[in-house]
Scaffold this motif. Sequence first.
Motif, short mmCIF file in Angstrom:
data_model
loop_
_atom_site.label_atom_id
_atom_site.label_comp_id
_atom_site.label_asym_id
_atom_site.label_seq_id
_atom_site.Cartn_x
_atom_site.Cartn_y
_atom_site.Cartn_z
N VAL A 64 0.84 -1.20 0.00
CA VAL A 64 0.00 0.00 0.00
C VAL A 64 0.87 1.25 0.00
O VAL A 64 0.77 2.10 -0.88
CB VAL A 64 -0.95 0.01 1.21
CG1 VAL A 64 -1.75 1.30 1.23
CG2 VAL A 64 -1.86 -1.20 1.17
N ASP B 316 2.42 2.94 9.35
CA ASP B 316 1.13 3.26 8.76
C ASP B 316 0.05 3.29 9.83
O ASP B 316 -0.27 2.27 10.43
CB ASP B 316 0.77 2.24 7.67
CG ASP B 316 -0.47 2.66 6.91
OD1 ASP B 316 -1.37 3.26 7.54
OD2 ASP B 316 -0.53 2.39 5.70
N MET B 385 -9.03 6.82 4.72
CA MET B 385 -8.50 5.69 3.92
C MET B 385 -8.82 5.93 2.44
O MET B 385 -9.58 6.83 2.11
CB MET B 385 -9.16 4.39 4.38
CG MET B 385 -10.65 4.37 4.12
SD MET B 385 -11.40 2.82 4.62
CE MET B 385 -13.11 3.20 4.30
N GLN B 386 -8.25 5.10 1.56
CA GLN B 386 -8.53 5.25 0.13
C GLN B 386 -10.04 5.32 -0.05
O GLN B 386 -10.77 4.45 0.41
CB GLN B 386 -7.99 4.06 -0.67
CG GLN B 386 -6.48 3.96 -0.68
CD GLN B 386 -5.97 3.20 0.55
OE1 GLN B 386 -6.62 3.19 1.59
NE2 GLN B 386 -4.82 2.59 0.42
N SER B 387 -10.50 6.37 -0.76
CA SER B 387 -11.95 6.63 -0.72
C SER B 387 -12.74 5.57 -1.48
O SER B 387 -13.91 5.35 -1.20
CB SER B 387 -12.24 8.01 -1.31
OG SER B 387 -11.62 8.09 -2.58
N TRP B 388 -12.09 4.84 -2.43
CA TRP B 388 -12.89 3.88 -3.20
C TRP B 388 -13.38 2.73 -2.32
O TRP B 388 -14.44 2.17 -2.58
CB TRP B 388 -12.09 3.34 -4.38
CG TRP B 388 -10.88 2.53 -3.99
CD1 TRP B 388 -9.62 3.00 -3.85
CD2 TRP B 388 -10.84 1.13 -3.66
NE1 TRP B 388 -8.79 1.98 -3.45
CE2 TRP B 388 -9.50 0.83 -3.33
CE3 TRP B 388 -11.79 0.10 -3.61
CZ2 TRP B 388 -9.08 -0.46 -2.95
CZ3 TRP B 388 -11.37 -1.17 -3.23
CH2 TRP B 388 -10.04 -1.45 -2.91
N ILE B 389 -12.65 2.40 -1.25
CA ILE B 389 -13.06 1.26 -0.42
C ILE B 389 -14.47 1.48 0.15
O ILE B 389 -15.21 0.54 0.41
CB ILE B 389 -12.06 1.06 0.75
CG1 ILE B 389 -10.64 0.93 0.22
CG2 ILE B 389 -12.43 -0.18 1.56
CD1 ILE B 389 -9.62 0.72 1.29
N LEU C 182 -0.44 11.50 6.54
CA LEU C 182 -1.30 11.58 5.36
C LEU C 182 -1.80 13.01 5.20
O LEU C 182 -1.77 13.80 6.14
CB LEU C 182 -2.53 10.69 5.50
CG LEU C 182 -2.37 9.18 5.42
CD1 LEU C 182 -3.73 8.54 5.54
CD2 LEU C 182 -1.69 8.79 4.13
N THR C 184 -5.40 14.42 4.10
CA THR C 184 -6.76 14.04 3.73
C THR C 184 -7.49 15.30 3.25
O THR C 184 -7.11 16.40 3.62
CB THR C 184 -7.50 13.44 4.93
OG1 THR C 184 -7.46 14.38 6.00
CG2 THR C 184 -6.82 12.16 5.39
#
Lengths: 210, 635, 344
Positions: A64, B316, B385-389, C182, C184
Amino acid sequence: MEAGSIAASHATATDGHDDHAHGPPAAHRSSRVDPQTLGMLLFIVSEIMIFGAFFTAYFFIRVVANDPWPAHGTELPVAVAGVNTAILLSSSLTMHWALTSVKNDNRFGLRAGMLTTFLLGATFLFVQINEYVHIGFAPHDSAQGSVFYGLTGLHGAHVFIGLTLLAMVTVRAFRGHFTAAEHRGVEVPGIYWHFVDVMWIIVYSSVYIL
Amino acid sequence: MAARLRAPGWYRGAWTFALGIGFAYGLTILLRSLLGADPVLDGNAVLTVALIAAPLFFLVGFGGFDYWFYWAAGKPTRPEDHSGHGAQSWKDYFRINTDHKVIGIQYTVTSFFFLLVGGMLAMLIRAELAAPGSQFVDADTYNGLFSVHASILIFLFIIPVFAGLANFVLPLMIGAPDMAFPRLNALSYWLLPIAGLMMIASFFAPGGSFSSGWTAYAPLSTDLPIGQTFFTVAVQFAGASSVLTALNFLVTIITMRAPGMSFWRMPLLVWANFSTSLLVVIATPFIAASQFFVLLDRSLGFNFFQTGLAAGNNGDVLMYQHVFWFYSHPAVYIMMLPGFGIISEILAVKARKPIFGYRMMAFSLLAIVVLGFTVWAHHMFVSGMQSWIRIPMMITTAIIAVPTGIKVFSWLATLWRGVLHLDTPMLFALGFLTMFTLGGISGVMLAIIPITIHVSDTYFIVAHIHYVLFGGSLFTIFAGVYYWFPKMTGRMYDETLGKLHFWLTFVGFNMTFGPMHIIGLQGMPRRVSDYAEKFAGWNLFISISSFVVGLSTLVFVYNMISSWRGGARAGANPWRALTLEWQVSSPPPVFNFDAVPTVVGGPYEYGIPGAVHGIFKTPAEAKPAGTVATRPTSE
Amino acid sequence: MLVLGVIASAVGIALALTINWFPTQASTQAADIDHLFNVLLVVSIPVFVGVEVVVLFCVWKFRMRPGEELKDGVPIHGNTRVEVVWTAVPAMLLVGLCTYAYVVLHRIEKPLPNSMVVNVTGEQFAWTFEYPAQGAGGKAVTSDVLYLPKDRPVQFRVRSADVIHDFWVPDFRMKIDAVPGLTTKYRVTPTRLGRYAVVCAELCGLGHAAMRQNAYVVTPVAFKTWMAKQAGAAGPAPAGGGAKTPAGGDLAARGRQVFTQSASPTCGACHTLADAGTTATTGPNLGQVLKGKNAAFIRQSILQPNAQIAKGYGPNIMPPNFGSTLSKQDIDALVAYLEKVAAK
Ligand code: HEA
Ligand code: HEA
Ligand code: CUA
Ligand SMILES: [Cu+2]
């Protein structure tokens, strides 16, 4: 604990005690698998999930986040670990030998098999620790380091559990327990040991080789 | 005395416990001096090791492992004379006991003790929130309050209490003399009080109790003072306990069913615990791992979640949430499915009707198990988090409403044209039906991403939590406890007090948690000790109502204690139920059955003249009767 | 019973729609989300009411009458047709809702022309807002108050300096976590003038409840002037003579006002101070701990909170950024005020 589940059943009346003297009625057997084996298999399922979680960590760092693997300026002793892998795999074979021997009442085979299995496992653990000492990076240097120590350490812990089981079995083997008729006490820890080996192959190939 | 110190029990436990602490000192000092750390003696390190080692040493001393040590060493194991079976006096509940009925009661009583503790903390939460500004606790203590409140009620009440009830009735229901691994059963019980006391003890830790919520998000949880470690370790003990019990249930259900008890003749409670155990065995390792990560980061300086490092070396942060929720969403069904089982039992008996669509009831359980693993990220819609999930997770989450709906509707259909006995267990069952539906529907709203974006981390969530966990799980637990109270204790509970308890709880509960939907939508965030003026009115109202709930719980406690000690004697089968546990005396004989019964029909054949579920004959003798009641369960 | 159900649902829906669930609608997103919520109400109330009606009806119709103690119900084992219906209908309903939700989601996250960017940084326990390339000579402008021009789409890029926070303006409806490591993002288009609360919605430690600041939606013109002022004020403000004047009434009064209002988060959010009438307990009670402390100490405690940690309290709780978010005059005023309070 697995040892527990092996012994802790009413069904194993052969472990040198009598469960059924004035005990409960014998339970009806509604399945062909015996409780001990089934218990061990289920336990292994949850063990696999533990590794699954650690592999998730690995996945997030390496795939990732797409960080370099291993971290810059470090490399992994693929060769040494490879030899170690061979050692562990051979221990699986000797384990199998021990089991087949007990199945046809070859006591020498049982004892020798258990002993060599144990020693091979111990060697693996020793080499592993030695590797930690010389590998040249620490868990806190990088997330990769954490994941590396996390995965191999987790596996090491399982080797240790496996070894304790094997030790128990070996002791009992030398004290003359187990017969061709009743050898679940060898079989079930054996299953666990094979699981530990297979798991190592996965860890080795994903952490060192890929 | 010397003998006492050597024999398994509290005395030996005491000194091995001390030994464990000594071990912690020894180990840490040794390692730190080897690694040249300085100071060589570090309080936190010692405490961390002690938290793990001392309980284990105690269990060894207490006798949790004795048998296996003998076995391992190849010594002749103590002949099992079943002195461990049955309980003669209250003392027998305070030692290792391998009788599933004793363990069941140990489990249930212990977890209800923790309900009182957790509830007491809730009362403190409400007292603090009664008015804006700070009443009597500072921000840190407050964060501790709700963190411990939730952790205790989830890990030490809901999950174990179901395991407890099942421990008592499940082997009886399937016609087994005991669980598959009685000693493992005893061990998994004794892991519980340890976990619970550890969580409570965290209040006395330097720097206060763990205060990062029951979700313990990193990196907050890796930064907090040592109190957090109490959570990290306690969860490991609770987790181990529930995995071992689940394993035990699965093996028992698969290998020890009475002759004739095919999977399609199992009572739905058994089905429910079967599904739940699957969830536990597969999911629980993930929370164990998530807490291992935190522990490693905290105490060994690992970097799973630290981000300030050189480029490309960072941990992470979201990984924690993925791993955590991959357990903790299935966990919410771990906290609900056994309840579904209880409700199915009670509705069938109290409506004097067969469960409507028995097979679909079983299948929907399994469907929920499978779907339950595909929705974890609905807790992370605003986590970055990755928005597609989000999209697939929204759909799977919403779809879970379908199997759950099947259950709700089938229960309604079970009521239809029955003869409803509206006593306490039934009242709680019906209360569950209505309240859980509401909680579930608010859940579906939460699945709808645009709504969650606004209400996530607000009191709307708190409302949902309590409608499903209190109005859902807890109601089923109350129902179940009242329902099996005669079987467990051999006495009847007080019906009037029971009804009083129900109505107080039902009304108080709705007045407490209903308004939370509104203030949540209005914008009151959760996990705050202080809030804007405009929420003052509702919060005061909520606090007052919450005390009603509290008092109602006291009514329940009084009813249980007094009835257990002086209640009227209960017959073997006061509810005229068909399932096996009611075919033996109350309380059941030490070994459950003199001879294992034979199952000849479905468990819920009420209304069919002469229908029987199980009879105390050998399969051979039983045959003819079999034809009577075995009908297809749907026509 | 059906009739009953329909009537009850109708009443339920009517009631639910009259309740005003949400705070003020201050963005286009808010309008969309509120509408979606109303649709959900209309769908789910019949479900809930339906269940209730059936339960109550059964309780009334089928409850055990005296003399029926031993009577049993009708042995119905199931009915495939109804089972199919109550599997299919909810399924279709839910798929429908999800599709609609997807449409709304797409709309509220759609990038819009001429939108501006604001960098939001969360740290324990305060927000800082940075307007890139807005200041004089393309310099970035930072502020502890969020100013937004009405009807101008804005994209927030959210970061965190320590643990997870969550950037939320209830009246805009949108929120997202500020995650260490991150960046966002989300977008809103403010549609209503006024002052709104900026709330931290993710538990981030002791001061989580105190992590509140202000957002102002102003006319584009007002925004320009504000921006110009900021751009000017950027960099150290000319040392006002304020500090030298004896801790006079007016200065102290100003300090008190900074303490209770203009500082963000306000000092009162964490500190009890009888004179200022604040009662929070996240930080020490300044009325007590500051007894006999001199101006220098107070100034340092505000500018570098971690230099000396009041005993009984942890470091990194009091925001370290007041030096930059408060103007020099304000700091002087604060010090003067606290000194005066400490003296009495
Ligand atoms: C017993 C525990 C339990 C149960 C059973 C559920 C059940 C469900 N939950 Fe919940 N949930 C929690 C406990 C539980 N939850 C907890 C503790 C949290 C907070 C965690 C934290 O601290 O952050 C949470 C949080 C939570 C969130 C995250 C919110 C956020 O933090 O942003 C979401 C989002 O999707 C969600 C959804 C659901 C859904 C869709 C169900 C579904 O399974 C519900 C299905 C049931 C029904 C729908 C009712 C009956 C069905 C019908 C009558 C059929 C017809 C219905 C329709 C057509 C709508 N839950
Ligand atoms: C099974 C789970 C369960 C149960 C039963 C409860 C029961 C209660 N809960 Fe809890 N709660 C959670 C699970 C549960 N909760 C979870 C998971 C969270 C999220 C935490 C987080 O954010 O991490 C939460 C959070 C939570 C909050 C939000 C805190 C915050 O976000 O700031 C609040 C606030 O009102 C609350 C209140 C209550 C109340 C009043 C009860 C009452 O129903 C309690 C009633 C019981 C008793 C009162 C005990 C019996 C009585 C006595 C012991 C005698 C003493 C009584 C008196 C003095 C009157 N809970
Ligand atoms: Cu920042 Cu909560
Ligand atoms: Cu969930």
